[in-house]
Scaffold this motif. Structure first.
Motif, short mmCIF file in Angstrom:
data_model
loop_
_atom_site.label_atom_id
_atom_site.label_comp_id
_atom_site.label_asym_id
_atom_site.label_seq_id
_atom_site.Cartn_x
_atom_site.Cartn_y
_atom_site.Cartn_z
N ASN A 1 36.65 110.10 -21.21
CA ASN A 1 37.30 109.56 -19.99
C ASN A 1 38.03 110.68 -19.27
O ASN A 1 39.22 110.58 -18.99
N PRO B 1 32.69 109.03 -21.21
CA PRO B 1 32.39 109.33 -19.81
C PRO B 1 33.19 110.54 -19.33
O PRO B 1 34.33 110.76 -19.75
N LYS C 1 33.31 113.49 -15.75
CA LYS C 1 32.84 113.85 -14.43
C LYS C 1 33.47 115.17 -14.03
O LYS C 1 34.66 115.38 -14.24
N GLU D 1 38.78 110.59 -5.32
CA GLU D 1 38.04 110.64 -6.58
C GLU D 1 38.89 110.17 -7.75
O GLU D 1 38.41 109.46 -8.63
N ASN E 1 39.17 106.39 -7.56
CA ASN E 1 37.91 105.79 -8.01
C ASN E 1 37.75 105.89 -9.51
O ASN E 1 37.29 104.95 -10.16
N TRP E 2 38.11 107.03 -10.07
CA TRP E 2 37.99 107.24 -11.51
C TRP E 2 38.90 106.27 -12.28
O TRP E 2 38.46 105.62 -13.22
N ASN F 1 40.18 103.48 -11.16
CA ASN F 1 39.73 102.12 -10.90
C ASN F 1 38.54 101.76 -11.78
O ASN F 1 38.50 100.67 -12.36
N SER F 2 37.58 102.64 -11.88
CA SER F 2 36.39 102.35 -12.69
C SER F 2 36.75 102.30 -14.18
O SER F 2 36.18 101.52 -14.93
N GLY F 3 37.70 103.11 -14.61
CA GLY F 3 38.08 103.13 -16.00
C GLY F 3 38.96 101.97 -16.41
O GLY F 3 38.84 101.44 -17.51
N PHE G 1 39.41 99.01 -14.47
CA PHE G 1 38.94 97.69 -14.03
C PHE G 1 37.42 97.56 -14.04
O PHE G 1 36.91 96.49 -13.82
N GLY G 2 36.74 98.67 -14.27
CA GLY G 2 35.28 98.66 -14.25
C GLY G 2 34.68 98.22 -15.56
O GLY G 2 35.31 97.56 -16.38
N ALA G 3 33.48 98.63 -15.74
CA ALA G 3 32.68 98.24 -16.94
C ALA G 3 33.40 98.42 -18.19
O ALA G 3 34.10 98.47 -18.89
#
Length: 79
Positions: A15, A42, A44, A67, A70-71, A73-75, A77-79
């Motif tokens: 992460n 994950p 990036k 970025e 987004n990172w 948020n995806s970590g 609240f995302g998958a």
């Protein structure tokens, strides 16, 4: 200047979002690429073209904020 070697610990890091400027004269881009290579998913890596260490370009600052948001948020609240 101190020498830090965190390479043996990076496989346990995940992460991770790495943002680095390709014109950084304080910390060479090689280090960001090596951290990325050794870290677990994950992960990036974003390389800012003509980006310096202080991220003095306003577009780089805005890109970083976008970025990072987004990172997170995806970590969170995302998958």
């Amino acid at each position: 200047k101190r020498a830090f070697d965190i390479s043996q610990k990076l496989s346990g890091i995940k992460n991770i979002l790495i943002i680095h400027g390709d014109a950084d004269e304080t910390v060479m881009l090689f280090h960001a690429r090596e951290i990325y290579r050794l870290a677990s998913e994950p992960k990036k890596l974003i390389v800012q073209q003509n980006g310096d260490h202080r991220m003095s370009n306003i577009s780089h600052q805005n890109g970083f904020l976008r970025e990072a948001a987004n990172w997170f948020n995806s970590g969170l609240f995302g998958a």
